[in-house]
Design a protein around this motif. Structure first.
Motif, PDB file in Angstrom:
ATOM      1  N   ALA A   1      -1.473   0.654  -7.698  1.00 47.97           N
ATOM      2  CA  ALA A   1      -0.989  -0.665  -7.293  1.00 47.97           C
ATOM      3  C   ALA A   1      -1.913  -1.336  -6.274  1.00 47.97           C
ATOM      4  O   ALA A   1      -1.625  -2.449  -5.816  1.00 47.97           O
ATOM      5  N   GLY A   2      -2.991  -0.676  -5.908  1.00 46.50           N
ATOM      6  CA  GLY A   2      -3.924  -1.267  -4.952  1.00 46.50           C
ATOM      7  C   GLY A   2      -3.540  -1.089  -3.499  1.00 46.50           C
ATOM      8  O   GLY A   2      -4.143  -1.707  -2.612  1.00 46.50           O
TER       9      GLY A   2
ATOM     10  N   LEU B   1       7.822   2.398  -4.807  1.00 41.85           N
ATOM     11  CA  LEU B   1       6.740   1.683  -4.129  1.00 41.85           C
ATOM     12  C   LEU B   1       7.065   0.194  -4.027  1.00 41.85           C
ATOM     13  O   LEU B   1       6.836  -0.435  -2.978  1.00 41.85           O
ATOM     14  N   ARG B   2       7.611  -0.365  -5.087  1.00 41.50           N
ATOM     15  CA  ARG B   2       7.974  -1.796  -5.052  1.00 41.50           C
ATOM     16  C   ARG B   2       9.077  -2.053  -4.034  1.00 41.50           C
ATOM     17  O   ARG B   2       9.113  -3.120  -3.404  1.00 41.50           O
TER      18      ARG B   2
ATOM     19  N   LEU C   1      -6.787  12.616  -6.530  1.00 39.67           N
ATOM     20  CA  LEU C   1      -6.573  11.352  -5.831  1.00 39.67           C
ATOM     21  C   LEU C   1      -7.819  10.856  -5.086  1.00 39.67           C
ATOM     22  O   LEU C   1      -7.959   9.657  -4.820  1.00 39.67           O
ATOM     23  N   ALA C   2      -8.716  11.747  -4.726  1.00 39.61           N
ATOM     24  CA  ALA C   2      -9.827  11.416  -3.831  1.00 39.61           C
ATOM     25  C   ALA C   2     -10.728  10.286  -4.305  1.00 39.61           C
ATOM     26  O   ALA C   2     -11.151   9.453  -3.484  1.00 39.61           O
ATOM     27  N   PRO C   3     -11.077  10.180  -5.600  1.00 40.14           N
ATOM     28  CA  PRO C   3     -12.013   9.116  -5.986  1.00 40.14           C
ATOM     29  C   PRO C   3     -11.549   7.717  -5.622  1.00 40.14           C
ATOM     30  O   PRO C   3     -12.374   6.840  -5.327  1.00 40.14           O
ATOM     31  N   ARG C   4     -10.236   7.471  -5.645  1.00 41.76           N
ATOM     32  CA  ARG C   4      -9.741   6.124  -5.332  1.00 41.76           C
ATOM     33  C   ARG C   4      -9.076   6.027  -3.964  1.00 41.76           C
ATOM     34  O   ARG C   4      -8.590   4.953  -3.584  1.00 41.76           O
TER      35      ARG C   4
ATOM     36  N   ALA D   1       1.522   8.835  -4.109  1.00 38.43           N
ATOM     37  CA  ALA D   1       0.151   8.446  -3.775  1.00 38.43           C
ATOM     38  C   ALA D   1      -0.564   7.888  -5.004  1.00 38.43           C
ATOM     39  O   ALA D   1      -1.320   6.913  -4.911  1.00 38.43           O
ATOM     40  N   PHE D   2      -0.337   8.487  -6.169  1.00 38.16           N
ATOM     41  CA  PHE D   2      -0.949   8.004  -7.406  1.00 38.16           C
ATOM     42  C   PHE D   2      -0.460   6.599  -7.723  1.00 38.16           C
ATOM     43  O   PHE D   2      -1.255   5.713  -8.096  1.00 38.16           O
ATOM     44  N   ALA D   3       0.855   6.368  -7.576  1.00 38.06           N
ATOM     45  CA  ALA D   3       1.411   5.041  -7.832  1.00 38.06           C
ATOM     46  C   ALA D   3       0.820   4.014  -6.869  1.00 38.06           C
ATOM     47  O   ALA D   3       0.515   2.874  -7.262  1.00 38.06           O
TER      48      ALA D   3
END
Length: 351
Positions: free
Chosen positions: A110-111, A84-85, A130-133, A104-106
Motif C-alpha cells: 500500500a506504499g 491497514l485501511r 520484506l527487506a527489498p521494499r 508488514a507485507f500489506a
C-alpha cells in the motif's frame, strides 16, 4: 502520529516491538500492535495496555508443505489489507516472524513505509522477503548485509528493558546468599528441555561455591525439580523476574536467542551460550552464538556434545579472569538506548 508495530510468536519478536510501542505512546503517539491469532502476544500486549489487533498468520515449515497453514497465511494477508485501511498508520515497524509478515507485507504493497528490526546475526525468512521494499532495516547486531540492502541498514541494538537492581539487593530479593556467586540458567521464554536435563548433573560439583537459579519453563518444571531434589543451592522456577535475575547473576548459561544475548550484554553478565540445533530454527541461534563468541563476548557450546558443554561450563565457573574479559567485551555490545533509537528512526521515516 499513528504508528503500527507488528511481530509475534515468540518473546524475541514480541518484547522489542512492545518496548518501542510503549516508548512511542510515552512520546504522545497513537500506537497499535498487530499480532497473530492465538500467539503469546494476544495476552502480553493487552496486559501492557497497548491496543491490540489479531490476524490469522500461517507458519512456514521449511520441511513440510502444510495446506492449512498456507490457507491461514492467505486469510491473514486479506485481513491485513482491511486492517491497514482502518488503522491508517504513517509507518509500520515489523520485528519479523510469521506473525509480523502479513501486516508488514500489506503495508509495503500500500506504499506505507516499513521499518524492519532484525534481531539475529542474519536476516530471518520473513525479513528476507520484506527487506527489498522496506524503507529501513534496523539491526540488533553489527552484521553485514548484501550491498543492495546495506545502504538502508543501521545498527540500533536490540530493545530490552533498561532497568537494573544493585546486585546484592537483587540476590537478597530472590532469596539467595549475597556473599556467594549466582549462576542463572535460562532456556528462553518457554524454557529448554535440553538444558533442564543436562545442567543439574553438570553443575552438581560446583554447588556450595556457586548458587543456581534455573528458569525451566512451565512444561519442564516438575521434571527439573525431580532432578535437583536433594541438591542444596540449586533452585528451579518456571519463570523468573528477569530484571532481578539478570541483576543478581554473576554468570549465566542460556540459549542464544537475540533477546537473551542482548539482556546479558546490557547487564554485563558473562555467559555460556548453548544455541538451539540448526534444524530447529534454521541456524539463527547458532549464528548468534558464533557472533558473540568471535567477539569474545561469550562462550559457546553444542548441546549435542556433552564433553564440550562440560568443558566450557568449567571455564566459565572456574576462571574469574575469563569472566572479567567476557564482561568487558559484552559492554561493547550493550544495547543501551536501543528503544529510543528505534522509536526515533520510526518517526524520522514517517516524516
Amino acid at each position: 502520529m499513528k504508528v503500527a508495530v507488528t511481530g509475534g510468536g515468540s518473546g524475541g519478536h514480541i518484547f522489542p516491538a512492545l518496548a518501542v510501542a510503549l516508548r512511542l505512546i510515552e512520546l504522545g503517539h497513537e500506537v497499535s500492535y498487530v499480532g497473530a491469532e492465538g500467539g503469546m502476544e494476544t495476552r502480553i500486549v493487552p496486559e501492557a495496555g497497548v491496543p491490540f489487533h489479531a490476524l490469522p498468520a500461517g507458519k512456514y515449515n521449511r520441511n513440510t508443505l502444510q495446506p492449512r497453514e498456507a490457507w491461514k497465511a492467505v486469510r491473514g494477508l486479506m485481513a491485513a489489507r482491511a486492517l491497514l485501511r482502518r488503522l491508517r498508520p504513517r509507518v509500520v515497524l515489523s520485528t519479523g516472524g510469521f506473525a509480523g509478515f502479513p501486516f508488514a507485507f500489506a503495508a509495503e504493497n500500500a506504499g506505507v513505509p516499513v521499518v524492519l528490526l532484525e534481531q539475529n546475526a542474519t536476516l530471518g525468512l520473513a525479513n528476507r522477503w520484506l527487506a527489498p521494499r522496506a524503507r529501513r532495516i534496523a539491526l540488533a547486531m553489527d552484521v553485514s548485509l548484501p550491498r543492495k540492502l546495506a545502504f538502508k541498514a543501521l545498527v540500533t541494538g536490540m530493545p530490552v528493558r533498561e532497568e537494573r537492581r544493585e546486585a546484592r539487593a537483587a540476590k537478597e530479593a530472590l532469596g539467595f546468599d549475597p556473599e556467594r556467586p549466582l549462576l542463572l540458567v535460562m532456556g528462553g521464554s518457554q524454557g529448554s528441555l535440553a538444558l533442564n536435563r543436562a545442567l543439574p548433573e553438570l553443575l552438581e560439583p560446583y554447588l556450595g561455591r556457586w548458587q543456581v537459579l534455573h528458569q525451566t519453563g512451565e512444561r519442564g518444571l516438575e521434571a527439573a525439580r525431580e532432578r535437583v531434589r536433594g541438591l542444596a543451592d540449586y533452585r528451579t522456577e518456571a519463570f523468573v523476574d528477569a530484571i532481578l535475575a539478570w541483576s543478581a547473576a554473576d554468570a549465566a548459561v542460556t540459549r542464544a536467542g537475540a533477546t537473551t544475548l542482548a539482556e546479558a550484554a546490557y547487564h554485563g553478565v558473562p555467559l555460556l551460550a548453548v544455541p538451539l540445533p540448526g534444524g530447529v530454527d534454521g541456524g539463527a541461534q547458532e549464528r548468534n552464538a558464533r557472533f558473540y563468541a568471535t567477539r569474545e563476548a561469550a562462550l559457546a557450546a553444542d548441546q549435542e556434545k556433552p564433553g564440550e558443554l562440560a568443558a566450557q561450563l568449567e571455564r566459565l565457573l572456574e576462571d574469574a579472569d575469563l569472566r572479567a574479559r567476557l564482561r568487558g567485551h559484552l559492554a561493547e555490545l550493550s544495547p543501551a538506548g536501543a528503544t529510543e533509537r528505534l522509536a526515533h528512526l520510526l518517526l524520522e521515516v514517517a516524516e
